[in-house]
Enzyme design. Structure first.
Site: not given
Ligand code: BES
Ligand code: ZN
Length: 625
Positions: A163, A290, A292-293, A317-318, A321, A340, A398, A406, A579, A581
């Protein structure tokens, strides 16, 4: 949970046109054409070259060998396709793939790779006719393929992150979320490692390094996933289990022991789980997200292993999804909030149901703060990016991964709940997942669906104001308020401590749960002196905490107050953990406090460990390469 047979019957009932694509093989004898798949209501996807109305894939057979020495995947992707009456070609997406040979129904054909565009890649055009049935592509991926991270060392590991549009860097595919297909795979990996995919998975390593996979439910390409490493499996429930390297398997089994309960809670809320099993793979710390679903097998960062199950919301969360996203899928990346925003809402509901409203309201309060901060920030630069419906044409999808999709998405759903009442909203959502299962949804069709099935009076429509939420900037005035007494207590405690009315030793730190601690640390005054941080560190051992979210908040403040005793830990954190974030705010804090040299010296060491998703963002932030 349904058996595969029941699944076929179930889906036949809901969406019969997928029957030919599910592996239940009910093909018409006269024609291989299935007009419904060709005609499916997909919005135009600006991030894919594929033209599904001309010719579209329905099933993939993937035969691959993974070579850690050359960092190359050598594979043959054989697709079953559906073609329109006038079909002359089928278009795939490809980035940096070496195409070696293409056959259509067994005969070699002349294929063509068109010009390359930034991050979108190249169109791979293959000549077909209305009667063509299978297309087979023999190819190799590039050693620096964007989806892949090859981890070296004693414990070699490979994982993919497809993704949003990186699947095309390791498999030629129609890389658009509106196109679904089933798949089978045969993968050869080094002996001593296990291969896992977003499919049926092994629970033990094979003796010869060969593995077979099946995904009988149709999925979009962004959910294709592969991981290879020396991992073990541990069951934690009848339909749930964890995979992790031997050093982490006990900790992982403890941390995620409640996964089956989360699954049961989710089913009780919005209907049967469609994917049979829900397992979780703990990835190396370089994983850029964090979680990926990936269907049947969530990929997760090891940084959520805190020893006390305090970061399990990510699993909720995952798991959510599995309905919002994997079952009902955003049509294009402009509709990302449908994946999301719904998932954050569902996640909160699972958390409330398993851990109680006090915990879920603390989480919602933290989300709200994050949202308000991010809305302010984006409003300064690009207010259009605060619309739920995004405009990502000619941009990397991205860029849509902000708190808008979200948390603005979450608060929009919360407003719907508040407006019609929880009972009506739950019935609506359950029905939404069931009646749109295994199909795509775009923002405009969702609005229609909402008007027909939920907001069916002018009063309800006026109370919500869809226009402001979906196509308007900022956070509308009718955004629901969240209140958490425990968070309010933390805020009061923070003020008292900042003013010197409360001593460090008298802080209730040891009685606080993670959410309270996070609130305290992330709201410390930027101007706080490093002496006061030293005080906190001496009493509560902040720099040594085993909770990575807490550590992250602490390190960010340490940078802002130039509390140098934490810098050694900062460096090892940034070198090991990829990570995004965590990376973005920490490197940004260095830049904003005249510590750019420190940022560059750490980044030079850390960069080789990061995934392309993280280096893409950090290179830009730090102005390197
Ligand atoms: N599907 C997303 C990760 C993602 C989104 C990857 C768009 C690439 C492009 C995943 O479900 C997600 O939202 N992960 C979050 C964690 C969540 C608890 C908010 C993350 O990785 O921070
Ligand atoms: Zn998500």
């Amino acid at each position: 949970m349904k058996s595969p047979l029941l699944y076929c019957i179930g889906i036949f009932g809901i969406a019969g046109f997928f029957f030919a694509a599910t592996g239940c093989q009910e093909q018409s004898t006269t024609s291989h054409r299935n007009q419904a798949i060709l005609d499916m209501k997909r919005a135009t996807d600006h991030h894919s070259y594929s033209k599904p109305e001309e010719a579209v894939v329905t099933h993939l057979d993937w035969d691959a060998a993974v070579d850690f020495n050359t960092r190359v995947i050598s594979a043959t992707a054989t697709y079953a396709i559906q073609t329109s009456e006038s079909a002359q070609r089928i278009l795939f997406d490809a980035v940096d793939l070496s195409i070696l040979e293409v056959t259509v129904d067994g005969s070699a054909v002349e294929w063509e790779l068109g010009p390359s565009q930034d991050f979108i890649g190249q169109p791979l055009s293959i000549p077909v006719s209305a009667s063509s049935q299978t297309v087979s592509i023999r190819y190799q991926s590039a050693p620096d393929a964007g989806a892949l991270l090859w981890v070296e060392g004693e414990q070699p590991f490979l994982f993919t992150q497809s993704q949003a549009i990186l699947a095309r860097t390791w498999i030629p595919c129609q890389d658009s979320p509106g196109i679904r297909f089933t798949y089978n795979a045969h993968v050869q990996v080094p002996i001593g490692t296990m291969a896992m995919m977003s499919a049926t998975n092994p629970t033990e390593q094979s003796a010869d390094g060969h593995y077979d996979f099946q995904m009988v439910q149709p999925i979009p390409s962004y959910l294709l996933a592969l991981a290879v490493g020396n991992v073990e499996f541990r069951s934690v429930g009848p339909h749930t289990g964890v995979y992790a390297v031997p050093e982490l398997i006990d900790a992982a089994a403890y941390e995620f022991a409640e996964m089956e309960q989360l699954l049961v809670a989710a089913e009780n809320l919005y209907g049967p789980y469609a994917w049979e099993r829900y397992d979780l793979l703990v990835l190396p710390p370089a994983f850029p997200f964090g979680g990926m679903e990936n269907p049947r097998l969530t990929f997760a960062t090891p940084t959520i292993i805190a020893g006390d199950r305090s970061l399990v919301a990510l699993v909720a969360h995952e798991l959510a999804h599995s309905w919002s996203g994997n079952l009902v899928t955003n049509s294009t990346w402009d509709d990302f909030w449908l994946n999301e925003g719904f998932t954050v809402y569902f996640e909160q509901r699972i958390m409330e149901s398993v851990y109680g409203a006090e915990i879920s309201e603390m989480l919602a309060t933290l989300s709200y703060q994050g949202l308000v901060d991010e809305v302010d920030e984006i409003m300064d630069t690009n207010p259009d990016d605060t619309h739920l419906k995004l405009h990502l044409q000619n941009r990397n999808p991205d860029e849509g991964m902000t708190a808008i999709a979200y948390d603005k998405g979450y608060f929009f759903l919360r407003l719907l709940e508040k407006t019609v009442g929880r009972e009506a909203f739950d019935a609506f959502l359950k029905n939404y997942f069931e009646s749109n299962a295994f199909t795509v949804m775009d923002t405009e069709r969702f609005i229609d669906y909402l008007k027909t099935n939920l907001l069916n009076t002018t009063e309800l429509l006026a109370a919500v104001d869809l226009e402001a939420w979906i196509y308007g900037a900022g956070l509308p005035e009718n955004c629901p308020k969240v209140r958490s007494e425990r968070i309010e207590q933390v805020d009061a405690t923070l003020i008292a401590w900042t003013n010197g009315e409360l001593s460090t030793a008298d802080l209730p730190w040891n009685d606080w749960v993670y959410q309270e601690r996070y609130r305290f640390l992330s709201n410390l005054d930027d101007a706080i002196s490093s002496d006061r941080l030293a005080d906190l560190d001496a009493v509560y051992g902040m720099t040594q905490t085993g909770n990575n979210e807490i550590l992250f908040a602490w390190l960010e403040q340490a940078l802002r107050s130039q509390y140098t005793p934490a810098y050694e830990r900062l460096e090892s954190f940034l070198v090991q953990i990829g990570r995004r974030k965590f990376l973005t705010p920490l490197y940004r804090a260095m830049l904003e406090t005249d510590q750019g040299d420190l940022a560059l010296s750490i980044y030079t060491k850390a960069r080789p460990n990061y995934h392309s998703v993280a280096t893409g963002t950090m290179d830009e932030l730090l102005g390197v390469e």
